[in-house]
Each structure stands twice: as C-alpha cells, then as structure tokens.
Design an enzyme around this catalytic site. Sequence first.
Site, mmCIF file in Angstrom:
data_model
loop_
_atom_site.group_PDB
_atom_site.id
_atom_site.type_symbol
_atom_site.label_atom_id
_atom_site.label_comp_id
_atom_site.label_asym_id
_atom_site.label_seq_id
_atom_site.Cartn_x
_atom_site.Cartn_y
_atom_site.Cartn_z
ATOM 1 N N LYS A 1 0.812 -1.218 0.000
ATOM 2 C CA LYS A 1 0.000 0.000 0.000
ATOM 3 C C LYS A 1 0.850 1.275 0.000
ATOM 4 C CE LYS A 1 -4.428 -1.451 1.705
ATOM 5 N NZ LYS A 1 -4.225 -2.886 1.994
ATOM 6 N N GLU B 1 -9.994 7.734 3.486
ATOM 7 C CA GLU B 1 -10.871 6.968 4.371
ATOM 8 C C GLU B 1 -10.208 5.617 4.566
ATOM 9 O OE1 GLU B 1 -11.853 4.602 2.173
ATOM 10 O OE2 GLU B 1 -11.802 5.844 0.367
ATOM 11 N N SER C 1 1.803 -9.780 -0.889
ATOM 12 C CA SER C 1 1.444 -8.358 -0.783
ATOM 13 C C SER C 1 1.759 -7.737 0.575
ATOM 14 C CB SER C 1 -0.038 -8.168 -1.112
ATOM 15 O OG SER C 1 -0.850 -9.008 -0.310
HETATM 16 C C1 LIG Z 1 -5.029 -3.915 1.306
HETATM 17 C C2 LIG Z 1 -4.328 -5.195 1.076
HETATM 18 C C3 LIG Z 1 -4.677 -6.068 0.021
HETATM 19 C C4 LIG Z 1 -5.837 -5.818 -0.892
HETATM 20 O O1 LIG Z 1 -5.772 -4.694 -1.671
HETATM 21 P P1 LIG Z 1 -5.483 -4.727 -3.231
HETATM 22 O O2 LIG Z 1 -5.817 -3.359 -3.669
HETATM 23 O O3 LIG Z 1 -6.370 -5.765 -3.858
HETATM 24 O O4 LIG Z 1 -4.061 -5.061 -3.416
HETATM 25 C C5 LIG Z 1 -3.933 -7.213 -0.162
HETATM 26 N N1 LIG Z 1 -2.911 -7.536 0.655
HETATM 27 C C6 LIG Z 1 -2.555 -6.733 1.678
HETATM 28 C C7 LIG Z 1 -1.428 -7.150 2.546
HETATM 29 C C8 LIG Z 1 -3.254 -5.548 1.935
HETATM 30 O O5 LIG Z 1 -2.883 -4.777 2.971
#
Ligand SMILES: *Cc1c(COP(=O)(O)O)cnc(C)c1O
Length: 424
Positions: free
Chosen positions: A88, A110, A379
């Site tokens: 993010k 938000e 992610s």
């Molecule tokens: C917020 C988040 C996601 C989901 O958001 P995307 O916009 O689909 O990438 C996925 N993995 C993590 C670790 C997150 O914090």
Amino acid sequence: MIRSQQGLFGKFGGRFVPEILLPTLLELEETFMTLREDGAFWQEYLTLTQQFSGRPTPLTPCHRLSGQIGGARIWLKREDLNHSGAHKINNVLGQGLLVQRMGKKRVIAETGAGQHGLATAIMAARLGLRATIYMGADDIERQYSNVFWMRQLGADVVPVSTGARTLKEAMDEALRDWAANSENTHYVLGTACGPAPFPELVTYFQSVIGQELRAQARAAFGHDPDAIVACVGGGSNAMGVFAPYIDCTEVKLIGVEAGGHSLEAGEHSVRLKAGIAHAGIAQGFKTLFLQNADGQLGHTHSIAAGLDYVGVSPIIAHLSQSGRLTADSATDEEVLAAFRRLLQTEGIIPALESSHALAGGFRHAARMNPDQNLVINLSGRGDKDIFNVARAFPQPEWTAFLRRELERQPESTSPAGESSHEAV
Ligand SMILES: *Cc1c(COP(=O)(O)O)cnc(C)c1O
C-alpha cells in the site's frame, strides 16, 4: 502497459461523480497524464521508494516449499518487506509526490481496518503534508492500534458516527470534505478502483512491483515467469505485479479472490467468477459489484479484511472478462492452511490477504512442471493478523491477555456497504 480509453477498460471504469468534483478529477488526470510522460518524475518516485521503503523488494526462491509441493519452482515477490508492511505504501508515496507537484498541502483518506490510513499518515509526515483520515466510529474502536499510530504521526483521525459508523459513512464524509476543499486538498484513494483516473493512477505507481520482477526474474532464471499469482481485493497489488506483463500472453496471470466460508451470498467476496457479481455503477465507477436482485450492494465476508470488498478494479474486471486473467478463489480454510505452510516451511509470516495468493499459487504450481517458474506476489506481512490466526489455531497455553483480546476483537464480516475499496 495499462492505458484506458477515456477512463474506460472495455465496458468498465468511467467517472460517475457529482458535478462539483469533475474539475478536480480532470485536473488530477491532466497532471497524471503529463507526469507519466516525464521520466524524471518516475525517477523521483523510485528514489523515494528506495530511500524510504526499502525498494527493490527481493524475489525469494522457496526451495523447501517447492520440494514439498512438487511442481513448478515457487518464488515470492516480497512486498511484505516494505515500510509499514505491505504494498500500500507504494501507491501512497506516489500520490504524495503528485500532490506536491499540484501544489496542494493537504491529503484526506478513508480507511476501514486502518492500514491505508496508516500508510497515508506516514506519507504525509514524510512529505510535510497535513492529513485527515476519516474512519467509522466503530472501526476506530476495533483498530485502536492503527488509530494510535496515525495520531502519533500527526494525522487528524476523524470519527464518523453517522449510519452504520463504518467505512461507507467515512467515504461519504471524505467526499464531502474533498468537494469543499479540493483547491488545497487531494483525496488519496487506496486501491485501483474509484472514478477515473484513479484505477490507472494507482496501477501506474504499483507497477513498480512488476517492473522490478521483470528484471529480477530474468536475472534469477533467465526469462519471464510462466505464471504470476496475486490476491485480489480492490486489485492494486495484482495490477501492480501484472501491469508490465499484460501483453506477454505466454505469462499466465492468476488473480485469487476471497472464497470466504462458501459461495452463498454474504459468505465470500468472489466477484470475477461468472454469474455471481453483476455490472453496476457505484462509488464513482462501473465494475462488477456483488448485489442483490434490486441492485443493492451485497454483503461480503473474508478472513482477510483487505479482500472484503463488494466491487473490484475495473481493469481487473475487464482483464477477467477478456480472458487475459484467470480468476481463482480460496476459502478461509484453504487460506489458513497455506498461511501455516509458508510459516513453517520458509519462515515467513504472510498477511492473510497474501495467503489467498499462496493457496491459489500452491494449487497451480502442483499442476506445472519442475522446470517452470511461478511467482506469488506476497502483498504484505501477517503481524496485523495475530487475532484472526489465534482464533483459527487455538492453543491451550494461551495467556489470559490473548484470550481477553480475542473476546474484544469481533470477527471480520462486513454488512452491506461497510466493505472498503482499500479495506484494511
Ligand atoms: C489492502 C491489502 C490487500 C488488498 O488490496 P489490493 O488493492 O487488492 O491489493 C492485499 N494484501 C494486503 C497485505 C493488503 O494490505
């Protein structure tokens, strides 16, 4: 790369906003279109991510895991190693630089579970911007640690006590603020959703993931991966890792959604599988939304707050319907098994969101050949998921503290409209 036709990706996307916000979105689009042709701006962005967030993130081979699963060689793209623990921050830092170029001094956002709010507060502190974070009053209670850090970082966290006191109301409040203060204020959207140009803009910044991967894969095994797997909430980490590969049709792109408890309405967040979600317009754009027969947005559930969303990126919806992207899903149970497997074979604590990509990735890898390479976009890291994991794997020796916290922490199920387009 991803280029919209006037904000549209096939039949999805667009810009469906109150008249008063149109000039602001057009100004943002114009700035973005200009800066994206400016190599110096991309270089400034790369430098910031390198100096501040540890980029490039590594590409980690998983030898023990690949041996166990017995198909393709499995690699992880380590977005969990970013500052603040997930991808993010990439998007948020990029939008911060954009804000500076536009000469604005204030950002708003938000946030549901607080992760996007925290990333925004971090960016604002680093770049010297004022930040206001809107958050449902009930979410503030649930996410006290993220709220604590946002405030320590100097952000103004505004509780929204109207309606269901969660994300939908916070979003309305943020839009009201933006409409009133757009002259000096930018709305930092957290994922590849919302009105144009946000889906393309967020994808552009997140594409740093895929661009690094291209070079790293070639250095590590001499060519592009055979398959890339990412979890899909709003779609930003998936678009980020997929973006440079869209035209490389020999690279299979797999998006994994939250299968939740089951495919019963309200028990999951699967939007890409045929016949479950339907095209509709909400939250400023057109995409596949989970909705009931009257077009009311539906309920969703996922063990991972970040995947618990009724809509999906219009780019992902288009890539899925055009056949470029393969959609898959993983149930909460499969996700926990994959989570535990990575922990115990590789010593990495993945986020529950990312564990969806692991579950889907393990399944696909098993069907591939040992000379093939599959990359999973990890992610984020899983420290934040301690209570959900503790609930799933109860142990008799738990301390009283953990038990008490578990009683306090509600399970992550979102009633209609509560889910987020960034969600955590
Ligand atoms: C917020 C988040 C996601 C989901 O958001 P995307 O916009 O689909 O990438 C996925 N993995 C993590 C670790 C997150 O914090």
